[in-house]
Design a protein around this motif. Structure first.
Motif, PDB file in Angstrom:
ATOM      1  N   UNK A 123     112.117  25.933  -7.486  1.00  0.00           N
ATOM      2  CA  UNK A 123     112.984  25.665  -8.629  1.00  0.00           C
ATOM      3  C   UNK A 123     114.085  24.734  -8.156  1.00  0.00           C
ATOM      4  N   UNK A 124     114.324  23.662  -8.919  1.00  0.00           N
ATOM      5  CA  UNK A 124     115.284  22.660  -8.473  1.00  0.00           C
ATOM      6  C   UNK A 124     115.925  21.973  -9.666  1.00  0.00           C
ATOM      7  N   UNK A 125     116.900  21.102  -9.391  1.00  0.00           N
ATOM      8  CA  UNK A 125     117.520  20.298 -10.438  1.00  0.00           C
ATOM      9  C   UNK A 125     116.844  18.932 -10.500  1.00  0.00           C
ATOM     10  N   UNK A 154     122.697  19.543 -17.673  1.00  0.00           N
ATOM     11  CA  UNK A 154     123.097  19.648 -19.076  1.00  0.00           C
ATOM     12  C   UNK A 154     122.291  20.698 -19.845  1.00  0.00           C
ATOM     13  N   UNK A 155     121.378  21.369 -19.182  1.00  0.00           N
ATOM     14  CA  UNK A 155     120.689  22.494 -19.833  1.00  0.00           C
ATOM     15  C   UNK A 155     121.655  23.616 -20.183  1.00  0.00           C
ATOM     16  N   UNK A 156     122.818  23.644 -19.510  1.00  0.00           N
ATOM     17  CA  UNK A 156     123.732  24.773 -19.702  1.00  0.00           C
ATOM     18  C   UNK A 156     125.113  24.364 -20.221  1.00  0.00           C
ATOM     19  N   UNK A 161     131.370  18.383 -25.251  1.00  0.00           N
ATOM     20  CA  UNK A 161     132.399  19.419 -25.322  1.00  0.00           C
ATOM     21  C   UNK A 161     133.187  19.587 -24.026  1.00  0.00           C
ATOM     22  N   UNK A 162     132.884  18.757 -23.019  1.00  0.00           N
ATOM     23  CA  UNK A 162     133.500  18.926 -21.704  1.00  0.00           C
ATOM     24  C   UNK A 162     134.746  18.050 -21.589  1.00  0.00           C
ATOM     25  N   UNK A 163     135.808  18.627 -21.044  1.00  0.00           N
ATOM     26  CA  UNK A 163     137.049  17.873 -20.861  1.00  0.00           C
ATOM     27  C   UNK A 163     136.956  16.998 -19.622  1.00  0.00           C
ATOM     28  N   UNK A 164     137.703  15.901 -19.572  1.00  0.00           N
ATOM     29  CA  UNK A 164     137.700  15.037 -18.373  1.00  0.00           C
ATOM     30  C   UNK A 164     138.150  15.771 -17.118  1.00  0.00           C
ATOM     31  N   UNK A 165     138.968  16.802 -17.273  1.00  0.00           N
ATOM     32  CA  UNK A 165     139.426  17.555 -16.107  1.00  0.00           C
ATOM     33  C   UNK A 165     138.291  18.360 -15.480  1.00  0.00           C
ATOM     34  N   UNK A 166     137.321  18.787 -16.290  1.00  0.00           N
ATOM     35  CA  UNK A 166     136.160  19.522 -15.783  1.00  0.00           C
ATOM     36  C   UNK A 166     135.097  18.585 -15.231  1.00  0.00           C
ATOM     37  N   UNK A 167     135.000  17.395 -15.818  1.00  0.00           N
ATOM     38  CA  UNK A 167     133.924  16.462 -15.473  1.00  0.00           C
ATOM     39  C   UNK A 167     134.513  15.108 -15.106  1.00  0.00           C
ATOM     40  N   UNK A 175     125.535  14.141 -13.004  1.00  0.00           N
ATOM     41  CA  UNK A 175     125.303  15.310 -13.842  1.00  0.00           C
ATOM     42  C   UNK A 175     124.698  14.995 -15.205  1.00  0.00           C
ATOM     43  N   UNK A 176     124.948  13.807 -15.738  1.00  0.00           N
ATOM     44  CA  UNK A 176     124.585  13.524 -17.129  1.00  0.00           C
ATOM     45  C   UNK A 176     123.353  12.635 -17.298  1.00  0.00           C
TER      46      UNK A 176
END
Length: 573
Positions: A123-125, A154-156, A161-167, A175-176
């Motif tokens: 199992x991997x990304x 992005x499955x989860x 909806x993600x803020x720049x501080x998180x991403x 990630x995207x």
């Protein structure tokens, strides 16, 4: 009575009996107790314990349809994310064995993680899937993967909806970026998201695993040869999950920043398993970023943070530190390298936090030693952890050495692994009997002070012999951290026609001091601050030091590069 017992936390017993249940039951029990409590937080989205256990049941049901049964080894190859936690426990739900793999490994290295544990399912990304496919395809048909399960980050979470501080911007491409599922010529590829979105999981039989059954097969990097699998049972992992929880005054109200990688034994046991056992909340970072860390600690009121000291050094160096609120932290600690005394003092003076250092190996399910939170010492491994008998012995005779003498650290305890997978010779060489106990030889050199605290002197073979003087690199590095211009330093040996070997320092300067400090300035400062035989005769500056996936400085890579350069230079003369 051993000296360290005088400093044993009075609230704790000296030893602990690990629960006889499987590790899966820790998640199940926490979900039963705290169904609506946050279990995982990632990219601003919170997963409750009910959601995590339901997701793990679904993934387990699908893995069972791929033929995964009790005792089968399943590779788990990804950076920190909810999918790692969910799939880890899904594998355990089937009484199967998790094979955690460093996601920095490339195809040639990954072949070993397929063939050695006889893995048929991985199992991997999506960003790593092509490496596993390439590894599998290069193997004989009967050794290849039969199933590869691939998840996108992005499955989860919803990127909108993600803020720049998180991403942060630097993570977006990683990630995207959408990636197509790869293909296996002789196997099947599955989308993890399809499994998660499937109807309610089919009923699975109750777990049958006993405390002595194999649960986790992490691999050690080793110094020579291919990595070796460390056989950990439900009991060895359970002990340190439980002991870590009580040692750090843990409760279900803990909010833990999870940035040390969960493929590594520390992140897996001391962070993930300990938190799940308690019913605590994990705030997950996929990789290190100092400003994301500062934001997450502030936003989610993080109380506990296990880390690598280099992370703390980096965070404290952020130009945005004044924007972050670290007041919720009640525990900060870690291992892998000594925390520089000056940095530890700043933590205490500025934030009232005592950095609690610990020590452990893959073979010991993370901590075998830890500083008592009530009485820590700086740049110290701590005292033997709960249930542990640790000693310092002569590496040649295996006789215990007196207090203060440097020798090999050896460990006996219920968290010690059961041996190396398919390596009976290596297992036999790693253990010896003394006083009716089986001791594991760590390969690390250390000493014990008059109060029973252990201090690292270095790896057994990492020593510089300069005209007969033994130089321990870790000691020199710790001294150099006191220089205000030095952010990081790694000490290696270089050849010396007169002394045999001399000390060389590879130094990363703080941004504020670049261009203002010369190599000779560093040498002159060392001459004023350490014994003459320890002084680096050569200093070179680097933009960064090479680090492993777990954040440790890869001193051996620098040492090998130095010797190769000297060999090339000698040939050209």
């Amino acid at each position: 009575m051993r000296a360290h017992e005088a400093f044993w936390p009075s609230r704790l017993p000296a030893s602990l009996t690990p629960a006889a249940t499987s590790l899966w039951m820790n998640l199940w029990v926490s979900a039963a107790r705290f169904p609506d409590k946050n279990a995982l937080v990632f990219m601003g989205r919170a997963w409750t314990y009910r959601e995590v256990v339901q997701a793990a049941e679904k993934i387990a049901s699908q893995l069972a349809q791929c033929g995964v049964q009790r005792g089968d080894r399943v590779v788990l190859d990804m950076q920190n994310c909810p999918q790692l936690v969910i799939t880890h426990f899904a594998i355990l739900r089937l009484d199967a064995v998790v094979v955690p793999v460093n996601p920095m490994n490339r195809a040639e290295e990954l072949k070993h993680y397929i063939t050695d544990p006889d893995t048929k399912v991985a199992v991997t990304t999506a960003d790593l899937a092509s490496e596993l496919v390439q590894a599998s395809e290069a193997l004989p048909a009967d050794q290849r993967l039969a199933h590869l399960v691939v998840t996108a980050f992005t499955d989860v979470f919803d990127p909108a909806q993600v803020s720049p501080q998180d991403l942060p911007e630097a993570w977006k491409a990683w990630l995207l970026t959408p990636r197509d599922l790869p293909a296996l010529s002789s196997g099947q590829v599955h989308a993890w998201k399809d499994w998660l979105d499937s109807p309610q999981a089919a009923a699975l039989p109750a777990t049958q695993a006993t405390s002595n059954d194999l649960a986790i097969l992490p691999y050690t990097s080793g110094t020579t040869g291919l990595p070796k699998g460390c056989m950990h049972t439900h009991s060895t992992i359970m002990h340190n999950a439980m002991a870590t929880a009580v040692w750090g005054n843990g409760t279900a109200e803990n909010v833990t920043l999870c940035v040390v990688p969960m493929f590594h034994i520390t992140g897996m046991v001391s962070v993930m398993h300990a938190s799940i056992f308690m019913g605590a909340s994990l705030v997950i970072m996929p990789r290190w970023d100092r400003d994301v860390a500062g934001h997450l600690i502030s936003r989610w009121k993080v109380t506990h943070w296990t880390n690598i000291p280099t992370m703390v050094i980096d965070l404290l160096g952020s130009p945005h530190m004044d924007k972050y609120d670290l007041s919720s932290l009640v525990y900060i600690g870690g291992g892998g390298a000594a925390m520089p005394e000056a940095v530890a003092q700043r933590l205490l003076d500025q934030f009232g936090l005592r950095y609690t250092e610990g020590y452990g190996l893959t073979e010991t399910a993370a901590p075998s030693h830890s500083n008592p939170p009530d009485h820590p010492k700086k740049q110290c491994l701590g005292i033997p952890f709960m249930s542990v008998d640790a000693r310092v012995v002569n590496p040649d005779t295996l006789e215990e050495l007196p207090q203060g003498e440097s020798g090999e650290i050896v460990i006996c305890g219920p968290q010690v692994f059961k041996g190396y997978w398919k390596r009976p010779d290596a297992t036999a060489a790693a253990f010896f009997e003394r006083d009716g106990k089986s001791f594991f030889r760590s390969g690390d050199m250390g000493r014990v002070d008059e109060e029973g605290y252990f201090f690292m002197t270095d790896r057994l073979k990492r020593m510089i012999n300069a005209s007969g003087f033994k130089v321990w690199p870790a000691e020199v590095e710790a001294l150099m951290f006191r220089h205000p211009a030095i952010q990081e330093a790694c000490i290696i040996a270089t050849r010396d026609a007169y002394r045999g070997e001399s000390v060389k320092a590879v130094v990363v300067l703080r941004g504020s001091h670049k261009g203002q400090v010369s190599e000779q300035d560093i040498i002159d400062w060392c001459r004023e601050n350490m014994a003459v035989y320890k002084i680096p005769r050569v200093v070179t500056f680097a933009e960064a030091l090479p680090k492993s996936g777990s954040g440790k400085v890869m001193w051996r890579a620098l040492q090998e590069a130095e010797m190769a350069a000297l060999d090339t230079e000698a040939k050209s003369e």
